[in-house]
Design an enzyme around this catalytic site. Structure first.
Site, PDB file in Angstrom:
ATOM      1  N   HIS A 134       0.845  -1.200   0.000  1.00  0.00           N
ATOM      2  CA  HIS A 134       0.000   0.000   0.000  1.00  0.00           C
ATOM      3  C   HIS A 134       0.872   1.239   0.000  1.00  0.00           C
ATOM      4  O   HIS A 134       2.091   1.149   0.128  1.00  0.00           O
ATOM      5  CB  HIS A 134      -1.003  -0.018   1.159  1.00  0.00           C
ATOM      6  CG  HIS A 134      -0.407   0.090   2.520  1.00  0.00           C
ATOM      7  ND1 HIS A 134       0.376  -0.892   3.077  1.00  0.00           N
ATOM      8  CD2 HIS A 134      -0.466   1.081   3.459  1.00  0.00           C
ATOM      9  CE1 HIS A 134       0.752  -0.529   4.295  1.00  0.00           C
ATOM     10  NE2 HIS A 134       0.261   0.672   4.544  1.00  0.00           N
ATOM     11  N   HIS A 156       1.394   3.958   1.916  1.00  0.00           N
ATOM     12  CA  HIS A 156       1.951   4.739   3.034  1.00  0.00           C
ATOM     13  C   HIS A 156       3.480   4.841   2.932  1.00  0.00           C
ATOM     14  O   HIS A 156       4.150   3.881   2.568  1.00  0.00           O
ATOM     15  CB  HIS A 156       1.538   4.122   4.377  1.00  0.00           C
ATOM     16  CG  HIS A 156       0.104   4.413   4.725  1.00  0.00           C
ATOM     17  ND1 HIS A 156      -0.615   3.655   5.622  1.00  0.00           N
ATOM     18  CD2 HIS A 156      -0.743   5.381   4.281  1.00  0.00           C
ATOM     19  CE1 HIS A 156      -1.846   4.156   5.719  1.00  0.00           C
ATOM     20  NE2 HIS A 156      -1.949   5.193   4.910  1.00  0.00           N
ATOM     21  N   ASP A 170       5.879   4.842   5.006  1.00  0.00           N
ATOM     22  CA  ASP A 170       6.750   3.895   5.711  1.00  0.00           C
ATOM     23  C   ASP A 170       6.759   2.519   5.034  1.00  0.00           C
ATOM     24  O   ASP A 170       7.384   1.575   5.535  1.00  0.00           O
ATOM     25  CB  ASP A 170       6.383   3.783   7.205  1.00  0.00           C
ATOM     26  CG  ASP A 170       4.994   3.233   7.451  1.00  0.00           C
ATOM     27  OD1 ASP A 170       4.067   3.547   6.675  1.00  0.00           O
ATOM     28  OD2 ASP A 170       4.818   2.476   8.426  1.00  0.00           O
ATOM     29  N   HIS A 171       6.090   2.411   3.881  1.00  0.00           N
ATOM     30  CA  HIS A 171       6.111   1.178   3.086  1.00  0.00           C
ATOM     31  C   HIS A 171       6.715   1.376   1.697  1.00  0.00           C
ATOM     32  O   HIS A 171       7.117   0.403   1.065  1.00  0.00           O
ATOM     33  CB  HIS A 171       4.688   0.597   2.967  1.00  0.00           C
ATOM     34  CG  HIS A 171       4.148   0.161   4.293  1.00  0.00           C
ATOM     35  ND1 HIS A 171       4.012  -1.161   4.657  1.00  0.00           N
ATOM     36  CD2 HIS A 171       3.769   0.887   5.371  1.00  0.00           C
ATOM     37  CE1 HIS A 171       3.553  -1.223   5.887  1.00  0.00           C
ATOM     38  NE2 HIS A 171       3.393   0.003   6.351  1.00  0.00           N
ATOM     39  N   HIS A 209      -7.502  -0.564   5.586  1.00  0.00           N
ATOM     40  CA  HIS A 209      -6.445   0.308   6.112  1.00  0.00           C
ATOM     41  C   HIS A 209      -6.208   1.440   5.116  1.00  0.00           C
ATOM     42  O   HIS A 209      -6.217   2.613   5.479  1.00  0.00           O
ATOM     43  CB  HIS A 209      -5.193  -0.522   6.340  1.00  0.00           C
ATOM     44  CG  HIS A 209      -3.992   0.257   6.788  1.00  0.00           C
ATOM     45  ND1 HIS A 209      -3.914   0.867   8.019  1.00  0.00           N
ATOM     46  CD2 HIS A 209      -2.816   0.545   6.155  1.00  0.00           C
ATOM     47  CE1 HIS A 209      -2.731   1.477   8.127  1.00  0.00           C
ATOM     48  NE2 HIS A 209      -2.059   1.306   7.009  1.00  0.00           N
ATOM     49  N   ASP A 221      -0.204  -3.743   6.281  1.00  0.00           N
ATOM     50  CA  ASP A 221      -0.783  -3.194   7.515  1.00  0.00           C
ATOM     51  C   ASP A 221      -2.252  -3.588   7.675  1.00  0.00           C
ATOM     52  O   ASP A 221      -3.023  -2.867   8.317  1.00  0.00           O
ATOM     53  CB  ASP A 221      -0.688  -1.659   7.519  1.00  0.00           C
ATOM     54  CG  ASP A 221       0.714  -1.158   7.822  1.00  0.00           C
ATOM     55  OD1 ASP A 221       1.586  -1.988   8.121  1.00  0.00           O
ATOM     56  OD2 ASP A 221       0.919   0.064   7.753  1.00  0.00           O
ATOM     57  N   HIS A 259       4.689  -4.667  10.883  1.00  0.00           N
ATOM     58  CA  HIS A 259       5.053  -3.956  12.116  1.00  0.00           C
ATOM     59  C   HIS A 259       5.189  -4.936  13.277  1.00  0.00           C
ATOM     60  O   HIS A 259       4.538  -5.982  13.307  1.00  0.00           O
ATOM     61  CB  HIS A 259       3.995  -2.908  12.503  1.00  0.00           C
ATOM     62  CG  HIS A 259       3.992  -1.702  11.627  1.00  0.00           C
ATOM     63  ND1 HIS A 259       4.785  -0.599  11.848  1.00  0.00           N
ATOM     64  CD2 HIS A 259       3.279  -1.416  10.502  1.00  0.00           C
ATOM     65  CE1 HIS A 259       4.564   0.315  10.915  1.00  0.00           C
ATOM     66  NE2 HIS A 259       3.645  -0.159  10.079  1.00  0.00           N
TER      67      HIS A 259
HETATM   68 ZN    ZN Z   1       0.013   1.717   6.477  1.00  0.00          ZN
END
Ligand code: ZN
Length: 254
Positions: A53, A55, A57-58, A111, A128, A166
């Site tokens: 996805h 985001h 941090d990905h 998410h 996530d 995570h």
């Molecule tokens: Zn995420």
């Protein structure tokens, strides 16, 4: 069969590295620096980047990795992914270049609106959406969507290894205990996962069977989960989706 290695990033992210011989692919490379350090230390050649996805941090490491390795980027069709060359949706099948891993794609929105999972060879990269004893927050989706998405993951075979993005397990367990204080499997799991963290080990991958037994977000039809959700809501809840919505909201403030 390729090996799957966690590369810790930021505070609690895992970037998953798929390794076969001297070839590697990464899943959810939020930060390039620890990936480059690992590839250089092990003398590996990066062959592909997979993204679940959008985001940061990905996907935040994609550009820096692409500047050094001109490789395909596999990502969700319905999201903006930096450098994406292969836009994927449910039903698509890929073979990850260089590592020979055959994966099929599931749409698992909730998410984020276009979140995907990669499933195959007894494993799932679930980003996530599903965490060990938890699930992602609903940033772009509805409880009904997330319930359906988690249901798709929960219907994979029990032995399927779920590579979550995570390390949230111990805090997730504290919440799960509040929802299901009578769940003996959860109590047993708490001791096991706490010991792993004390040894500095990751608690993921988890398995779908373990999650079905201990993850309250997959257990919204269980009597104790329903009762706790109704007590928290102060009213009767009519469906597993309403139970899910209540415990998701509860956890946001837990
Ligand atoms: Zn995420």
């Amino acid at each position: 069969m390729p090996s799957i290695i966690p590369i810790p990033a930021f505070r609690d992210n895992y970037i998953w590295l798929i390794r076969e011989g001297r070839n590697a692919a990464v899943v959810d490379a939020g930060d390039a620096a620890p990936v480059i350090a690992h590839l250089e230390r092990e003398g590996l050649d990066l062959r592909a980047i997979l993204c679940t996805h959008h985001h940061n941090d990905h996907v935040g490491g994609n550009r820096a990795l692409l500047a050094r390795w001109n490789v395909p980027v596999f990502g969700p069709k319905h999201e903006m992914i930096p450098g994406c060359t292969q836009a994927l949706a449910e039903g698509d099948e890929i073979v990850v270049p260089g590592v020979g891993l055959a994966l099929s794609v599931l749409d698992i929105p909730g998410h984020t609106a276009g979140h995907i999972a990669f499933v195959g060879d007894g494993l799932v990269f679930c980003g996530d959406t599903l965490f060990a004893v938890g699930c992602g927050r609903l940033f772009e989706g509805t409880p009904a969507q997330m319930t359906r998405s988690l249901g798709k993951l929960a219907s994979l075979p029990d032995a399927t290894r779920a590579y979550c993005a995570h390390e949230y397990t111990l805090s997730n367990i504290r919440f799960a205990e509040a929802v299901e204080p009578g769940n003996a499997r959860l109590r047993e799991r708490k001791a096991r996962e706490a010991a792993r963290r004390e040894r500095g080990e990751p608690t993921v991958p988890t398995t779908i069977g373990e999650e079905r037994a201990t993850n309250p977000f997959l257990r919204c039809a269980e009597p104790e989960v329903i009762a706790s959700a109704e007590r928290h809501a102060g009213r009767k809840l009519a469906s597993p989706v309403e139970v899910f919505a209540e415990i998701r909201e509860w956890k946001n403030h837990f």
